[in-house]
Design a protein around this motif. Structure first.
Motif, PDB file in Angstrom:
ATOM      1  N   ILE A   1      35.348 -20.579  31.281  1.00 33.03           N
ATOM      2  CA  ILE A   1      34.552 -21.438  30.411  1.00 33.03           C
ATOM      3  C   ILE A   1      34.738 -22.868  30.891  1.00 33.03           C
ATOM      4  CG2 ILE A   1      34.217 -22.260  28.058  1.00 33.03           C
ATOM      5  CD1 ILE A   1      35.369 -19.632  27.087  1.00 33.03           C
ATOM      6  N   THR A   2      33.628 -23.544  31.168  1.00 38.26           N
ATOM      7  CA  THR A   2      33.720 -24.923  31.640  1.00 38.26           C
ATOM      8  C   THR A   2      33.044 -25.853  30.645  1.00 38.26           C
ATOM      9  OG1 THR A   2      31.669 -24.674  32.901  1.00 38.26           O
ATOM     10  CG2 THR A   2      33.719 -24.227  34.065  1.00 38.26           C
ATOM     11  N   ALA A   3      33.591 -27.050  30.533  1.00 36.38           N
ATOM     12  CA  ALA A   3      33.024 -28.065  29.644  1.00 36.38           C
ATOM     13  C   ALA A   3      31.851 -28.743  30.346  1.00 36.38           C
ATOM     14  CB  ALA A   3      34.093 -29.093  29.290  1.00 36.38           C
ATOM     15  N   PRO A   4      30.889 -29.270  29.595  1.00 37.17           N
ATOM     16  CA  PRO A   4      29.767 -29.968  30.220  1.00 37.17           C
ATOM     17  C   PRO A   4      30.223 -31.261  30.888  1.00 37.17           C
ATOM     18  CG  PRO A   4      29.647 -30.152  27.829  1.00 37.17           C
ATOM     19  CD  PRO A   4      30.758 -29.211  28.147  1.00 37.17           C
ATOM     20  N   ASP A   5      29.466 -31.683  31.894  1.00 40.14           N
ATOM     21  CA  ASP A   5      29.803 -32.914  32.616  1.00 40.14           C
ATOM     22  C   ASP A   5      29.595 -34.162  31.763  1.00 40.14           C
ATOM     23  OD1 ASP A   5      30.371 -31.367  34.807  1.00 40.14           O
ATOM     24  OD2 ASP A   5      28.382 -31.607  35.702  1.00 40.14           O
ATOM     25  N   LYS A   6      28.561 -34.155  30.953  1.00 42.76           N
ATOM     26  CA  LYS A   6      28.233 -35.312  30.126  1.00 42.76           C
ATOM     27  C   LYS A   6      28.620 -35.016  28.671  1.00 42.76           C
ATOM     28  CE  LYS A   6      24.291 -36.559  32.983  1.00 42.76           C
ATOM     29  NZ  LYS A   6      22.833 -36.755  33.015  1.00 42.76           N
ATOM     30  N   PRO A   7      28.954 -36.070  27.897  1.00 38.61           N
ATOM     31  CA  PRO A   7      29.280 -35.842  26.489  1.00 38.61           C
ATOM     32  C   PRO A   7      28.038 -35.399  25.705  1.00 38.61           C
ATOM     33  CG  PRO A   7      29.248 -38.185  26.956  1.00 38.61           C
ATOM     34  CD  PRO A   7      29.101 -37.474  28.273  1.00 38.61           C
ATOM     35  N   ILE A   8      28.274 -34.681  24.654  1.00 38.64           N
ATOM     36  CA  ILE A   8      27.181 -34.215  23.799  1.00 38.64           C
ATOM     37  C   ILE A   8      26.750 -35.373  22.906  1.00 38.64           C
ATOM     38  CG2 ILE A   8      26.554 -32.605  21.967  1.00 38.64           C
ATOM     39  CD1 ILE A   8      28.688 -30.721  23.118  1.00 38.64           C
ATOM     40  N   GLN A   9      25.441 -35.637  22.871  1.00 37.72           N
ATOM     41  CA  GLN A   9      24.899 -36.716  22.047  1.00 37.72           C
ATOM     42  C   GLN A   9      24.052 -36.120  20.941  1.00 37.72           C
ATOM     43  OE1 GLN A   9      22.717 -39.438  24.465  1.00 37.72           O
ATOM     44  NE2 GLN A   9      24.515 -40.183  25.532  1.00 37.72           N
ATOM     45  N   ILE A  10      24.270 -36.640  19.739  1.00 41.20           N
ATOM     46  CA  ILE A  10      23.473 -36.227  18.591  1.00 41.20           C
ATOM     47  C   ILE A  10      22.766 -37.471  18.066  1.00 41.20           C
ATOM     48  CG2 ILE A  10      23.504 -35.244  16.274  1.00 41.20           C
ATOM     49  CD1 ILE A  10      26.075 -33.779  17.099  1.00 41.20           C
ATOM     50  N   ASN A  11      21.442 -37.479  18.148  1.00 31.95           N
ATOM     51  CA  ASN A  11      20.657 -38.616  17.679  1.00 31.95           C
ATOM     52  C   ASN A  11      20.116 -38.315  16.296  1.00 31.95           C
ATOM     53  OD1 ASN A  11      20.978 -40.006  20.104  1.00 31.95           O
ATOM     54  ND2 ASN A  11      19.282 -38.924  21.040  1.00 31.95           N
TER      55      ASN A  11
END
Length: 57
Positions: A19-29
């Protein structure tokens, strides 16, 4: 016979899960628009008082 078949299927499965984490942070608008409307009513006496004294406010 069934035990041999099940063990053969289990042996064919990979033994590791990656399991790998995404490269960019998760954004919630959240686009939220809050509008408040204030409605007021003046009785006739207050209306006439304001009309007689326009500088009261």
């Amino acid at each position: 016979m069934r035990v041999a078949t099940i063990s053969g299927l289990i042996a064919a499965l990979p033994g590791c899960v990656n399991i790998t984490a995404p490269d960019k942070p998760i954004q919630i608008n959240l686009n939220i628009n809050v509008t408040q409307e204030v409605v007021y009513r003046l009785d006739n006496e207050a209306k006439s008082l304001i009309q007689q004294n326009p500088r009261i406010f």
